[in-house]
Design a protein around this motif. Structure first.
Motif, PDB file in Angstrom:
ATOM      1  N   PHE A   1       2.645 -14.884 -25.522  1.00 57.46           N
ATOM      2  CA  PHE A   1       2.411 -15.535 -26.603  1.00 57.46           C
ATOM      3  C   PHE A   1       1.342 -16.601 -26.737  1.00 57.46           C
ATOM      4  O   PHE A   1       1.773 -17.613 -26.128  1.00 57.46           O
ATOM      5  CB  PHE A   1       3.440 -15.609 -27.437  1.00 57.46           C
ATOM      6  N   HIS A   2       0.213 -16.589 -27.461  1.00 53.97           N
ATOM      7  CA  HIS A   2      -0.689 -17.687 -27.515  1.00 53.97           C
ATOM      8  C   HIS A   2      -0.756 -18.059 -29.217  1.00 53.97           C
ATOM      9  O   HIS A   2      -1.297 -17.066 -29.939  1.00 53.97           O
ATOM     10  CB  HIS A   2      -2.269 -17.431 -27.300  1.00 53.97           C
ATOM     11  N   PRO A   3      -0.316 -18.972 -29.826  1.00 55.18           N
ATOM     12  CA  PRO A   3       0.071 -19.342 -31.168  1.00 55.18           C
ATOM     13  C   PRO A   3      -1.569 -19.734 -31.622  1.00 55.18           C
ATOM     14  O   PRO A   3      -1.868 -19.349 -32.836  1.00 55.18           O
ATOM     15  CB  PRO A   3       0.698 -20.573 -31.200  1.00 55.18           C
ATOM     16  N   VAL A   4      -2.394 -20.323 -30.756  1.00 55.24           N
ATOM     17  CA  VAL A   4      -3.784 -20.399 -31.267  1.00 55.24           C
ATOM     18  C   VAL A   4      -4.799 -20.556 -29.904  1.00 55.24           C
ATOM     19  O   VAL A   4      -4.404 -20.781 -28.874  1.00 55.24           O
ATOM     20  CB  VAL A   4      -3.667 -21.862 -31.581  1.00 55.24           C
ATOM     21  N   THR A   5      -5.805 -19.815 -30.536  1.00 60.67           N
ATOM     22  CA  THR A   5      -6.930 -19.623 -29.473  1.00 60.67           C
ATOM     23  C   THR A   5      -8.261 -19.960 -30.214  1.00 60.67           C
ATOM     24  O   THR A   5      -8.410 -19.409 -31.226  1.00 60.67           O
ATOM     25  CB  THR A   5      -7.110 -18.202 -29.050  1.00 60.67           C
TER      26      THR A   5
ATOM     27  N   ARG B   1     -12.806 -30.227 -22.121  1.00 58.07           N
ATOM     28  CA  ARG B   1     -13.654 -30.733 -22.743  1.00 58.07           C
ATOM     29  C   ARG B   1     -14.330 -30.108 -24.094  1.00 58.07           C
ATOM     30  O   ARG B   1     -13.836 -28.856 -24.373  1.00 58.07           O
ATOM     31  CB  ARG B   1     -15.213 -30.904 -21.971  1.00 58.07           C
ATOM     32  N   PRO B   2     -14.639 -30.895 -24.966  1.00 61.45           N
ATOM     33  CA  PRO B   2     -14.947 -30.282 -26.317  1.00 61.45           C
ATOM     34  C   PRO B   2     -15.753 -29.221 -26.145  1.00 61.45           C
ATOM     35  O   PRO B   2     -16.892 -28.803 -25.507  1.00 61.45           O
ATOM     36  CB  PRO B   2     -15.590 -31.314 -27.166  1.00 61.45           C
ATOM     37  N   GLY B   3     -15.539 -28.143 -27.151  1.00 66.17           N
ATOM     38  CA  GLY B   3     -16.307 -26.932 -26.991  1.00 66.17           C
ATOM     39  C   GLY B   3     -15.778 -25.630 -26.153  1.00 66.17           C
ATOM     40  O   GLY B   3     -16.224 -24.421 -26.467  1.00 66.17           O
ATOM     41  N   ARG B   4     -14.891 -25.950 -25.144  1.00 65.76           N
ATOM     42  CA  ARG B   4     -14.584 -24.827 -24.282  1.00 65.76           C
ATOM     43  C   ARG B   4     -13.450 -24.112 -25.163  1.00 65.76           C
ATOM     44  O   ARG B   4     -12.577 -24.797 -25.819  1.00 65.76           O
ATOM     45  CB  ARG B   4     -13.809 -25.665 -22.919  1.00 65.76           C
ATOM     46  N   THR B   5     -13.342 -22.806 -25.160  1.00 63.62           N
ATOM     47  CA  THR B   5     -12.534 -21.864 -25.858  1.00 63.62           C
ATOM     48  C   THR B   5     -11.316 -21.921 -24.922  1.00 63.62           C
ATOM     49  O   THR B   5     -11.323 -21.488 -23.597  1.00 63.62           O
ATOM     50  CB  THR B   5     -13.059 -20.542 -25.930  1.00 63.62           C
ATOM     51  N   VAL B   6     -10.280 -22.263 -25.476  1.00 68.09           N
ATOM     52  CA  VAL B   6      -8.881 -22.040 -24.710  1.00 68.09           C
ATOM     53  C   VAL B   6      -7.845 -21.253 -25.337  1.00 68.09           C
ATOM     54  O   VAL B   6      -8.027 -21.235 -26.857  1.00 68.09           O
ATOM     55  CB  VAL B   6      -8.245 -23.500 -24.417  1.00 68.09           C
ATOM     56  N   ALA B   7      -6.830 -20.259 -24.698  1.00 64.08           N
ATOM     57  CA  ALA B   7      -5.975 -19.928 -25.300  1.00 64.08           C
ATOM     58  C   ALA B   7      -4.671 -20.701 -25.011  1.00 64.08           C
ATOM     59  O   ALA B   7      -4.422 -20.980 -23.723  1.00 64.08           O
ATOM     60  CB  ALA B   7      -5.910 -18.436 -24.551  1.00 64.08           C
ATOM     61  N   VAL B   8      -3.979 -21.022 -25.986  1.00 66.45           N
ATOM     62  CA  VAL B   8      -3.006 -22.109 -25.797  1.00 66.45           C
ATOM     63  C   VAL B   8      -1.557 -21.177 -25.805  1.00 66.45           C
ATOM     64  O   VAL B   8      -1.417 -20.507 -26.769  1.00 66.45           O
ATOM     65  CB  VAL B   8      -2.879 -23.034 -26.866  1.00 66.45           C
TER      66      VAL B   8
ATOM     67  N   THR C   1       2.520 -25.763 -23.626  1.00 63.76           N
ATOM     68  CA  THR C   1       3.101 -25.389 -22.373  1.00 63.76           C
ATOM     69  C   THR C   1       2.230 -25.036 -21.343  1.00 63.76           C
ATOM     70  O   THR C   1       2.286 -25.077 -20.011  1.00 63.76           O
ATOM     71  CB  THR C   1       4.154 -24.439 -22.366  1.00 63.76           C
ATOM     72  N   SER C   2       0.933 -24.430 -21.695  1.00 68.49           N
ATOM     73  CA  SER C   2      -0.137 -24.029 -20.649  1.00 68.49           C
ATOM     74  C   SER C   2      -1.406 -23.931 -21.581  1.00 68.49           C
ATOM     75  O   SER C   2      -1.216 -23.291 -22.736  1.00 68.49           O
ATOM     76  CB  SER C   2       0.080 -22.808 -19.742  1.00 68.49           C
ATOM     77  N   LEU C   3      -2.435 -23.998 -20.783  1.00 67.10           N
ATOM     78  CA  LEU C   3      -3.860 -23.352 -21.402  1.00 67.10           C
ATOM     79  C   LEU C   3      -4.532 -22.762 -20.451  1.00 67.10           C
ATOM     80  O   LEU C   3      -4.649 -23.214 -19.290  1.00 67.10           O
ATOM     81  CB  LEU C   3      -4.709 -24.678 -21.834  1.00 67.10           C
TER      82      LEU C   3
END
Length: 350
Positions: A122-126, A166-173, A185-187
């Motif tokens: 489950f990733h609430p925001v990407t 760093r800003p601009g990097r796409t992450v799944a949270v 809890t992790s990225l």
């Protein structure tokens, strides 16, 4: 193990009394009858008569250990038949938030042993990382603030060590909704060569004449009206908008969302929040309504594991408060007090 490469929704919601808004998103109202499956009656109709029959055990929380999966103090064992749903087939690792469907493991061997039939990340925001303007230099994604404790795992898309944020990097949270923020809890830092992805999974609200999920403004112009309902848990996919929003390209509101089958028991990690427009409380970010007659009192804003039964409402029988520190939290969930509480809960389900 079978792996399905999906973007996932999570627990669905009690319908809320929200006013309709423009932008092509429906305000579909239904009887205020609860929870998993959009309404308790719908879930029952999908999987059998509404007779309170025994379903599986639904588990939602962050992974604290491997060698099977440790979630909420439970040992979720897997088999070759266990279905894993992870983006790109990436492995499930400590810190990832997951939703699982499970059943008691036959043959004993510990009060907290369950056999998982399905495990979904489950990733609430990407989306792209941004500096949070109102948080003293913290981080946000799509305008939703991230609460990052020291030592939160930061990995690449396949689970290996990632470079610095760093800003601009796409992450799944991976994380837990706490009102309009996500306690991470992790990225996972997505591959730098991949197109920027953006998605949200949370409660769709009407606010200020527009749509909001968490702390993210959602531009839904042009999205078909049948795509989602205000007051429901939705998955929104689209592209980042300037100023920390999301331009929606599609909404998904599945009747059973993360849980693909009927569940009659729940172990859920998260935060409890008061309802905005009605008495009572819900699981923050999901809208899962708590039974006001629950034996365990609602503890607002406290990270905890909630154990109980589910029918039309979530009847919380026990609440286990969790320390803020990751290692202390793991020890608490594996300690004697948590083990005894889990054993009582599992025994009550038989």
């Amino acid at each position: 193990m079978r792996r399905r490469h999906l973007f996932l929704a999570a627990l669905p919601l009690l319908q809320a009394a929200c006013r309709g808004v423009g932008g092509g998103v429906a305000d579909r109202r239904a009887p205020d009858d609860g929870g998993i499956g959009g309404t308790g009656r719908f879930a029952a109709a999908e999987h059998g008569s509404d007779d309170g029959g025994i379903g599986g055990t639904g588990v939602f929380g962050s992974v604290t250990g491997l060698g099977s999966l440790r979630v909420n103090g439970l040992l979720l064992e897997t088999s070759p038949a266990t279905a894993f749903e992870t983006p790109g087939g990436a492995p499930v690792l400590p810190g990832d938030t997951v939703a699982a469907e499970a059943a008691p493991r036959e043959g004993g061997g510990g009060a907290g042993r369950l056999l998982a039939t399905r495990v979904a990340v489950f990733h609430p925001v990407t989306g792209p990382l941004e500096r949070a303007a109102d948080d003293g230099g913290g981080w946000s994604v799509l305008g939703t603030r991230l609460v990052l404790a020291p030592g939160v795992p930061v990995r690449d898309a396949r689970g290996g060590a990632a470079a610095e944020l760093r800003p601009g990097r796409t992450v799944a949270v991976s994380g837990l909704w706490r009102d309009e923020a996500v306690v991470a809890t992790s990225l996972r830092v997505l591959d730098s060569g991949a197109p920027a992805a953006a998605s949200l999974r949370g409660l769709l609200r009407a606010e200020g004449g527009g749509l909001v999920v968490g702390g993210t403004r959602v531009d839904a112009r042009g999205v078909p009206a049948a795509g989602a309902s205000v007051g429901r848990f939705v998955t929104v996919q689209g592209r980042p908008a300037g100023g920390g929003g999301l331009v929606a390209e599609g909404f998904e509101e599945r009747p059973l969302a993360v849980f693909s089958g009927r569940v009659s028991a729940l172990s859920v990690e998260g935060f409890v929040s008061p309802n905005r427009d009605a008495p009572g409380h819900h699981l923050s970010g999901f809208g899962l309504q708590l039974d006001p007659s629950s034996p365990a009192p609602a503890r607002l804003g406290v990270r905890q594991v909630l154990l109980g039964r589910y029918r039309d409402l979530f009847r919380v029988e026990q609440g286990l408060p969790l320390p803020a520190d990751d290692e202390a939290r793991r020890r608490a969930l594996e300690g004697a007090a948590a083990e005894a509480a889990i054993a009582r809960w599992l025994s009550s389900l038989r």
